[in-house]
Design an enzyme around this catalytic site. Structure first.
Site, PDB file in Angstrom:
ATOM      1  N   VAL A   1      37.503  19.953 -19.825  1.00 32.69           N
ATOM      2  CA  VAL A   1      37.087  19.880 -21.222  1.00 32.69           C
ATOM      3  C   VAL A   1      35.867  18.960 -21.274  1.00 32.69           C
ATOM      4  O   VAL A   1      35.830  17.926 -20.601  1.00 32.69           O
ATOM      5  CB  VAL A   1      38.204  19.339 -22.125  1.00 32.69           C
ATOM      6  CG1 VAL A   1      37.846  19.541 -23.596  1.00 32.69           C
ATOM      7  CG2 VAL A   1      39.534  20.012 -21.816  1.00 32.69           C
ATOM      8  N   GLU A   2      34.870  19.317 -22.067  1.00 31.68           N
ATOM      9  CA  GLU A   2      33.565  18.654 -22.048  1.00 31.68           C
ATOM     10  C   GLU A   2      33.591  17.131 -22.052  1.00 31.68           C
ATOM     11  O   GLU A   2      32.867  16.496 -21.297  1.00 31.68           O
ATOM     12  CB  GLU A   2      32.696  19.143 -23.210  1.00 31.68           C
ATOM     13  CG  GLU A   2      32.162  20.548 -23.039  1.00 31.68           C
ATOM     14  CD  GLU A   2      33.005  21.593 -23.724  1.00 31.68           C
ATOM     15  OE1 GLU A   2      32.476  22.311 -24.584  1.00 31.68           O
ATOM     16  OE2 GLU A   2      34.218  21.684 -23.412  1.00 31.68           O
ATOM     17  N   PRO A   3      34.383  16.472 -22.919  1.00 33.97           N
ATOM     18  CA  PRO A   3      34.270  15.010 -22.963  1.00 33.97           C
ATOM     19  C   PRO A   3      34.918  14.266 -21.805  1.00 33.97           C
ATOM     20  O   PRO A   3      34.775  13.052 -21.715  1.00 33.97           O
ATOM     21  CB  PRO A   3      34.939  14.639 -24.284  1.00 33.97           C
ATOM     22  CG  PRO A   3      35.858  15.747 -24.564  1.00 33.97           C
ATOM     23  CD  PRO A   3      35.213  16.981 -24.017  1.00 33.97           C
ATOM     24  N   GLY A   4      35.670  14.981 -20.921  1.00 34.29           N
ATOM     25  CA  GLY A   4      36.172  14.266 -19.763  1.00 34.29           C
ATOM     26  C   GLY A   4      37.483  14.674 -19.132  1.00 34.29           C
ATOM     27  O   GLY A   4      37.672  14.465 -17.933  1.00 34.29           O
TER      28      GLY A   4
ATOM     29  N   MET B   1      31.097  14.422 -16.471  1.00 36.21           N
ATOM     30  CA  MET B   1      31.652  15.773 -16.639  1.00 36.21           C
ATOM     31  C   MET B   1      30.526  16.784 -16.785  1.00 36.21           C
ATOM     32  O   MET B   1      30.561  17.865 -16.181  1.00 36.21           O
ATOM     33  CB  MET B   1      32.570  15.828 -17.862  1.00 36.21           C
ATOM     34  CG  MET B   1      33.167  17.218 -18.096  1.00 36.21           C
ATOM     35  SD  MET B   1      34.135  17.815 -16.683  1.00 36.21           S
ATOM     36  CE  MET B   1      35.671  16.911 -16.967  1.00 36.21           C
TER      37      MET B   1
END
Length: 553
Positions: free
Chosen positions: A346-349, A376
Site C-alpha cells: 500500500v502506497e504509504p508503507g 515505498m
C-alpha cells in the site's frame, strides 16, 4: 532545558502570515487533526495567521474531518484569507476543496504522491527539487498543465515543474517553497522531544517533513501532535522515528478521536502491526467483493496474468493493486487459497496484510512490514515491484490513460503517476463502458451483453493524461488494458486489440463502441473461457493447473 510540551495555541503561535506550512497525513493516518483545527480556530478568532500555503504528502482529511472540515467552512466564505493555496496530491476526500479548485478560489497544485514524498526528502537535503521522469507526457509535464489544477495556479506558479535535459534525455524538475513550519504526528513523545510512532498505521513521510522544515537556509519550526508523553529516555531507542533535534514543540491531543489510526478506527492493534492476526474468513470478508459478474471477469483476467508471472518468475509476485476493480484481485486470490503467492503493498508503507479501502485506505490489517513512504515509492518508481494493476476512466489511441479526472471532478492523481510510470508491468483494469444501462452477464463460457453503458471510455481526447502510453513504450514497459470483453496491448503505434471474449462480435460489441479504431492483432486470441461461468470453479482449476505445472503450487 525547558520541556517542549505545550498547548496547541502556544505552539502554533510561531506560524506567521504568509508562511508555507507542511502537514503530514494520508487520509486521517498520521494527520495532526487537533493542530489543524486549532490553527483554523486561531484564524477565525484573530484573523491570523493568514495567507498560508499548505503542502502535504497526500491529503490530511477524510470527508467531514481535518482539512475537509476546514475547506467546507472556507467554501462558505467568499473572501477568506486563511489559505491562499495548496500542494496536495489527492483532494478527492474533500468535496469543498474540489469545488474551490474548479471555481479558481485558491491556487491548487497536485503532484503524484510519490513525487511529493520524495520532494520533502530532496528539499531537506538542500537540493533544488526532485528530478524524475515521472510525469513526462502527462498533465504534470509543463508542456501540458505542469501539475497546476486550476488557472490561478498556472498563473502564480508557486509550485512549478520544468523540463531539464541530462545526457540527452528529458527529465522533469519539481520545485516548491520550503516549509516555514511543519505540523506532524507521532504517538509518544518523551519530555526531551523524541518521537515514536508505535500506534500509527504507518510512518508515512513524517520524518522527511520534519527534516524539510529544518533545512537551510532558513530553518523553521516543527510541531508534533502526540497521544502520550513519557519521561526523558524512556522510549526504546529502536522505536524513535523523529529525534528531538527536529522537534520544537510537542502538543498532546485532548481527544483520542482527533488522533485516529484510520478514518473508521480510533485505534486497532492489527493496523499498528502489534497483532499478527491469522488470515480467516472473517478477516478476508473485509476485502471488497464484486457484486457484478463483469467486475469479477475483469479481476479474474488480471489474476490469470499475475499468476502467469508467478509461474515464470518462480516466486511470489511483488506488486500494487489500485482502487476500483483491481482490489478484487486480492479477494479472488484469497478465495482460491493463493494469497501467499502475492506480496502486495500500500502506497504509504504497509507491506502485506489485508489492505483496507475507502476512508481507511492506506492501512492494512496485520501487515508484514512498514516502510517510510518515500522508500515505498522507490519500489514503484524504480520498477522493483513485479507488477501493478490500476483502474482507468478513459483511454486514447496512444494508450494514454485518465484514471479519475472529469470536467466536474479534480481529485488529483494520487499515487497513480509514479506506480504506472515505474512498474515494469501494468495491467489497467476497468469496464468497457460506463454510466447507465450496463447489464453484463456470463454463462457457459461466453459473455452475454444485455446492455451497455451510455458513456464511452475509449476516447480520442482525454480530460487529463495521467499515464503516458508513448513514454511506457519508450521505456520498454509491458502494458495491458483489460476489460470484460477485450484485452488491449500497447506498441509503438498505440493501442492494439489482442483478445476478445467468447460470444462477442468484434465490430458490433467492441469497435462500434470506441471513438477510434485501434490496431487489431493479426491473430486475435480468445479470452479464457473459464472466466465466463457463473461459478468461479473453472477459473480456480485453470489457475491451479498453471501453478502446478510451474511447481508453484
Amino acid at each position: 532545558m525547558s520541556s517542549k510540551i505545550c498547548g496547541a495555541r502556544e505552539a502554533l503561535s510561531c506560524i506567521k502570515d504568509g508562511d508555507t506550512v507542511a502537514v503530514s497525513g494520508f487520509n486521517l493516518t498520521t494527520t495532526p487533526e487537533h493542530l489543524i483545527l486549532e490553527l483554523f480556530e486561531m484564524w477565525k478568532e484573530t484573523g491570523h495567521p493568514k495567507n498560508l500555503f499548505i503542502i502535504s504528502d497526500t491529503l490530511p482529511a477524510v470527508p467531514g474531518r481535518a482539512f475537509d472540515k476546514v475547506f467546507s467552512e472556507l467554501y462558505e466564505m467568499p473572501n477568506q484569507d486563511f489559505i491562499r493555496g495548496v500542494l496536495m496530491p489527492f483532494i478527492g476526500w474533500s468535496p469543498a476543496l474540489m469545488k474551490m479548485t474548479l471555481e479558481n478560489r485558491i491556487e491548487v497544485y497536485s503532484w503524484a504522491i510519490g513525487t511529493c514524498s520524495y520532494w520533502f526528502r530532496e528539499a531537506a537535503s538542500g537540493r533544488p527539487g526532485i528530478i524524475t521522469k515521472v510525469g513526462l507526457g502527462t498533465f504534470l509535464d509543463p508542456r501540458q498543465d505542469g501539475g497546476a489544477s486550476n488557472e490561478i495556479a498556472k498563473e502564480k506558479k508557486t509550485c512549478k515543474v520544468s523540463v531539464v535535459e541530462l545526457d540527452g534525455e528529458e527529465w522533469l524538475l519539481y520545485q516548491a517553497p520550503l516549509p516555514d513550519v511543519a505540523l506532524i504526528r507521532g504517538t509518544t513523545a518523551d519530555t526531551d522531544g523524541y518521537i515514536s510512532m508505535e500506534e500509527e498505521g504507518f510512518y508515512g513521510t513524517v520524518l522527511n517533513i520534519a527534516q524539510a522544515a529544518k533545512a537551510q537556509p532558513n530553518p523553521g519550526k516543527v510541531i508534533c501532535q502526540v497521544k502520550y508523553v513519557v519521561q526523558k529516555g524512556s522510549i526504546p531507542t529502536r522505536d524513535v522515528i523523529v529525534p528531538r533535534s527536529l522537534v520544537d514543540h510537542v502538543v498532546v491531543t485532548p481527544d483520542p478521536d482527533l488522533h485516529r489510526i484510520a478514518g473508521s478506527y480510533v485505534y486497532d492493534p492489527r493496523l499498528a502491526g502489534h497483532i499478527k492476526a491469522q488470515k480467516t474468513k472473517e478477516l478476508e470478508a473485509l476485502l471488497p467483493t464484486p457484486d457484478k459478474i463483469r467486475d469479477r471477469i475483469i479481476a479474474g483476467r488480471v489474476l490469470i496474468e499475475v499468476m502467469k508471472l508467478v509461474a515464470n518468475l518462480k516466486k511470489p509476485a511483488f506488486g500494487n493493486l489500485g482502487i476500483g476493480i483491481p482490489v478484487y484481485v486480492s479477494w479472488m486470490a484469497g478465495e482460491f487459497g493463493i494469497s501467499d503467492l502475492l506480496t502486495l503493498t500500500v502506497e504509504p508503507g504497509p507491506v502485506g496484510g489485508i489492505a483496507l479501502v475507502g476512508p481507511d485506505f492506506g492501512v492494512a490489517i496485520s501487515p508484514a512490514a512498514f516502510l517510510h513512504m518515500p522508500d515505498m515509492f522507490t519500489n514503484y518508481e524504480g520498477g522493483i515491484i513485479d507488477f501493478a494493476s490500476l483502474g482507468f476512466m478513459q483511454i486514447d489511441p496512444k494508450g494514454n490513460v485518465n484514471p479519475s479526472y472529469s470536467p466536474v471532478r479534480v481529485s488529483g492523481p494520487g499515487g497513480f503517476p509514479v506506480i504506472s510510470a515505474g512498474s515494469p508491468r501494468t495491467y489497467f483494469a476497468g469496464g468497457f463502458t460506463a454510466g447507465k444501462g450496463i447489464d453484463i452477464d456470463a454463462d457457459g463460457g461466453k459473455l452475454i451483453i444485455n446492455g451497455d453503458g451510455n458513456i464511452t471510455k475509449f476516447n480520442n481526447d482525454l480530460v487529463k493524461i495521467v499515464f503516458s502510453g508513448p513514454q511506457a513504450v519508450k521505456s520498454g514497459k509491458e502494458i495491458l488494458y483489460i476489460t470484460e470483453r477485450a484485452v488491449f496491448g500497447l506498441n509503438e503505434n498505440g493501442l492494439i486489440l489482442k483478445e476478445v471474449a467468447p460470444g462477442v462480435d468484434v465490430e458490433k460489441d467492441i469497435l462500434a463502441k470506441m471513438d477510434f479504431k485501434p490496431q487489431v492483432a493479426d491473430k486475435l486470441e480468445t479470452m479464457p473461457e473459464v472466466l465466463f461461468y457463473q461459478s468461479m470453479d473453472p477459473l480456480k482449476e485453470y489457475i491451479d493447473n498453471m501453478l502446478k505445472e510451474s511447481g508453484m503450487l
